[in-house]
Scaffold this motif. Structure first.
Motif, mmCIF file in Angstrom:
data_model
loop_
_atom_site.group_PDB
_atom_site.id
_atom_site.type_symbol
_atom_site.label_atom_id
_atom_site.label_comp_id
_atom_site.label_asym_id
_atom_site.label_seq_id
_atom_site.Cartn_x
_atom_site.Cartn_y
_atom_site.Cartn_z
ATOM 1 N N VAL A 166 14.232 -9.731 5.225
ATOM 2 C CA VAL A 166 13.217 -10.190 6.179
ATOM 3 C C VAL A 166 11.933 -9.373 6.053
ATOM 4 O O VAL A 166 10.826 -9.926 5.994
ATOM 5 C CB VAL A 166 13.764 -10.103 7.615
ATOM 6 N N ALA A 167 12.072 -8.048 5.986
ATOM 7 C CA ALA A 167 10.895 -7.184 5.952
ATOM 8 C C ALA A 167 10.049 -7.411 4.710
ATOM 9 O O ALA A 167 8.813 -7.390 4.776
ATOM 10 C CB ALA A 167 11.326 -5.719 6.028
ATOM 11 N N GLN A 168 10.686 -7.631 3.556
ATOM 12 C CA GLN A 168 9.926 -7.808 2.314
ATOM 13 C C GLN A 168 9.082 -9.078 2.316
ATOM 14 O O GLN A 168 8.067 -9.155 1.633
ATOM 15 C CB GLN A 168 10.871 -7.802 1.110
ATOM 16 N N SER A 169 9.488 -10.067 3.071
ATOM 17 C CA SER A 169 8.696 -11.295 3.167
ATOM 18 C C SER A 169 7.336 -11.017 3.802
ATOM 19 O O SER A 169 6.342 -11.692 3.509
ATOM 20 C CB SER A 169 9.452 -12.356 3.982
ATOM 21 N N PHE A 170 7.272 -9.998 4.663
ATOM 22 C CA PHE A 170 6.001 -9.581 5.257
ATOM 23 C C PHE A 170 5.307 -8.523 4.396
ATOM 24 O O PHE A 170 4.080 -8.478 4.312
ATOM 25 C CB PHE A 170 6.238 -8.984 6.657
ATOM 26 N N THR A 171 6.103 -7.672 3.757
ATOM 27 C CA THR A 171 5.558 -6.494 3.086
ATOM 28 C C THR A 171 4.904 -6.796 1.753
ATOM 29 O O THR A 171 3.864 -6.205 1.416
ATOM 30 C CB THR A 171 6.681 -5.451 2.873
ATOM 31 N N THR A 230 10.575 -11.288 -6.133
ATOM 32 C CA THR A 230 11.983 -11.237 -6.534
ATOM 33 C C THR A 230 12.398 -9.814 -6.882
ATOM 34 O O THR A 230 13.476 -9.350 -6.494
ATOM 35 C CB THR A 230 12.253 -12.160 -7.738
ATOM 36 N N ALA A 231 11.519 -9.112 -7.610
ATOM 37 C CA ALA A 231 11.808 -7.715 -7.963
ATOM 38 C C ALA A 231 11.895 -6.843 -6.707
ATOM 39 O O ALA A 231 12.701 -5.910 -6.638
ATOM 40 C CB ALA A 231 10.741 -7.171 -8.912
ATOM 41 N N SER A 232 11.068 -7.160 -5.704
ATOM 42 C CA SER A 232 11.114 -6.412 -4.447
ATOM 43 C C SER A 232 12.457 -6.616 -3.747
ATOM 44 O O SER A 232 13.051 -5.666 -3.232
ATOM 45 C CB SER A 232 9.979 -6.853 -3.518
ATOM 46 N N LEU A 233 12.917 -7.869 -3.739
ATOM 47 C CA LEU A 233 14.210 -8.141 -3.116
ATOM 48 C C LEU A 233 15.338 -7.437 -3.869
ATOM 49 O O LEU A 233 16.258 -6.889 -3.255
ATOM 50 C CB LEU A 233 14.471 -9.651 -3.077
ATOM 51 N N LEU A 234 15.241 -7.444 -5.216
ATOM 52 C CA LEU A 234 16.270 -6.794 -6.029
ATOM 53 C C LEU A 234 16.230 -5.275 -5.887
ATOM 54 O O LEU A 234 17.203 -4.591 -6.216
ATOM 55 C CB LEU A 234 16.102 -7.181 -7.501
ATOM 56 N N THR A 235 15.095 -4.751 -5.397
ATOM 57 C CA THR A 235 14.976 -3.311 -5.154
ATOM 58 C C THR A 235 15.438 -2.956 -3.753
ATOM 59 O O THR A 235 16.288 -2.079 -3.554
ATOM 60 C CB THR A 235 13.519 -2.843 -5.325
ATOM 61 N N ASP A 253 12.482 -0.579 -8.936
ATOM 62 C CA ASP A 253 11.266 -0.278 -8.189
ATOM 63 C C ASP A 253 10.082 -0.102 -9.134
ATOM 64 O O ASP A 253 8.965 -0.522 -8.832
ATOM 65 C CB ASP A 253 11.464 0.988 -7.348
ATOM 66 N N VAL A 254 10.301 0.522 -10.305
ATOM 67 C CA VAL A 254 9.245 0.670 -11.302
ATOM 68 C C VAL A 254 8.796 -0.701 -11.778
ATOM 69 O O VAL A 254 7.590 -0.985 -11.892
ATOM 70 C CB VAL A 254 9.722 1.520 -12.497
ATOM 71 N N VAL A 255 9.758 -1.579 -12.068
ATOM 72 C CA VAL A 255 9.445 -2.938 -12.513
ATOM 73 C C VAL A 255 8.672 -3.681 -11.431
ATOM 74 O O VAL A 255 7.677 -4.362 -11.702
ATOM 75 C CB VAL A 255 10.746 -3.701 -12.873
ATOM 76 N N ARG A 256 9.093 -3.535 -10.179
ATOM 77 C CA ARG A 256 8.429 -4.204 -9.054
ATOM 78 C C ARG A 256 6.957 -3.811 -8.958
ATOM 79 O O ARG A 256 6.067 -4.671 -8.851
ATOM 80 C CB ARG A 256 9.136 -3.842 -7.744
ATOM 81 N N VAL A 257 6.682 -2.507 -8.999
ATOM 82 C CA VAL A 257 5.309 -2.030 -8.855
ATOM 83 C C VAL A 257 4.444 -2.516 -10.007
ATOM 84 O O VAL A 257 3.307 -2.950 -9.819
ATOM 85 C CB VAL A 257 5.279 -0.487 -8.755
ATOM 86 N N ARG A 258 4.978 -2.458 -11.225
ATOM 87 C CA ARG A 258 4.203 -2.914 -12.387
ATOM 88 C C ARG A 258 3.874 -4.399 -12.286
ATOM 89 O O ARG A 258 2.775 -4.828 -12.622
ATOM 90 C CB ARG A 258 4.977 -2.632 -13.675
ATOM 91 N N MET A 259 4.826 -5.185 -11.836
ATOM 92 C CA MET A 259 4.586 -6.618 -11.698
ATOM 93 C C MET A 259 3.502 -6.890 -10.669
ATOM 94 O O MET A 259 2.624 -7.740 -10.880
ATOM 95 C CB MET A 259 5.880 -7.327 -11.306
ATOM 96 N N GLN A 260 3.532 -6.166 -9.562
ATOM 97 C CA GLN A 260 2.561 -6.404 -8.499
ATOM 98 C C GLN A 260 1.170 -5.925 -8.874
ATOM 99 O O GLN A 260 0.168 -6.533 -8.489
ATOM 100 C CB GLN A 260 3.033 -5.719 -7.219
#
Length: 311
Positions: free
Chosen positions: A122-127, A184-189, A241-248
């Motif tokens: 839920v939180a990541q949908s806002f974050t 998706t990467a955020s959710l997987l993190t 988390d590294v993958v998530r940040v790079r994607m964003q």
């Protein structure tokens, strides 16, 4: 004396909801302000190629402080502060899901895993949209403009730094989906992170309570258990988390390709990028969170239950 050692979890039905939500906003904002510089440093470390600019957490801290001043450590903070919405959504979802799961299982680990993962979802949908914008602002101090945002030529660096203009660029370059880059990467993190942190937190707290003197304050034990749980969860989820940040930040749309590029550039060690900064940032974050959250729940107890909980 034995009863003193049993750390009792304050559940949703034990709380005065008006107090809980009122104090919760202040708690969330205080945490964000305290740990934001470490979050910024972690982001820059995870995005940089090799060691092109910073050699580590402390090197990054002093270089940013020297070249950009103290304000450089808070680039994007105003946008990031909107995550207090997701913070409230997180703790509310966690408590409500714990209450719901208790109808089917009284096992604390089961309740913690399900509630922690659900709260992160839920939180990541806002974050994520807030992160996408604030992370771009975090990178501006390095003088870098991500390639996927170079559509509008001739734009001054000062104007580029304005939040409204930055939002416009992201939308022009990628549309609405640009604000959910790396979702998706955020959710997987964060779903595994949330699902791991809560049960480990309760586990470490209970183990510490068995080792500590019978008169040791529960809040102290919980403050120690929080960082231990955060370190455990961070070590497990840091590669994603590294993958998530790079994607964003870089605009990549493929988890697999981003992962392969990271390995090609830095080898397996690339998966540990920003880990020390993440642990350093999570330690005060979690201590403040645990002390604040457990205090929040204590002061939010319904009056008739105040004397039934050890402190």
């Amino acid at each position: 004396m034995q009863q003193k050692k049993n750390i009792q979890i304050i559940e949703w039905e034990d709380l005065d909801k008006r107090k809980f939500f009122s104090f919760g906003v202040f708690l969330t904002m205080s945490i964000r302000a305290t740990v934001y510089p470490a979050t910024l440093i972690r982001t820059r470390l995870q995005v940089q190629k090799g060691q092109s600019l910073y050699n580590g957490t402390f090197d990054a801290f002093f270089k940013i402080l020297r070249t950009e001043g103290a304000r450089g450590l808070y680039r994007g903070f105003m946008v990031n502060s909107f995550t207090l919405i997701s913070g409230q959504a997180y703790i509310t979802t966690y408590e409500l899901v714990r209450k719901y799961v208790s109808n089917y299982s009284q096992d604390n680990t089961v309740k913690s895993v399900v509630a922690g993962g659900s709260a992160s979802l839920v939180a990541q949908s806002f974050t994520v949209p807030i992160d996408v914008v604030s992370q771009q602002q975090m990178m501006q101090g390095q003088g870098e403009r991500p390639a996927h945002l170079q559509l509008q030529k001739g734009m001054s660096r000062r104007m580029f730094g304005q939040t409204r203009d930055l939002i416009g660029q992201i939308f022009a370059a990628q549309g609405f989906q640009g604000f959910y880059r790396g979702y998706t990467a955020s959710l997987l993190t964060y779903i595994p992170n949330g699902a791991a942190w809560w049960p480990f937190y309760h586990f470490y707290a209970e183990q510490l309570s068995k080792l500590a003197p019978s008169n040791c304050p529960h809040l102290l034990l919980q403050a120690m258990a929080g960082p231990l749980a955060a370190t455990t969860a961070s070590m497990v989820t840091n590669p994603m988390d590294v993958v998530r940040v790079r994607m964003q930040v870089e605009g990549s749309s493929s988890i697999r390709e981003t992962f392969k590029q990271l390995i090609a550039e830095d080898g397996a060690w690339g998966l540990t990028k920003g880990l020390s900064a993440r642990i350093i940032s999570s330690t005060p974050t979690i201590i403040v969170f645990v002390v604040g959250y457990e205090t929040l729940k204590k002061v939010s107890l319904r009056p008739e239950l105040v004397d039934s909980r050890h402190w």
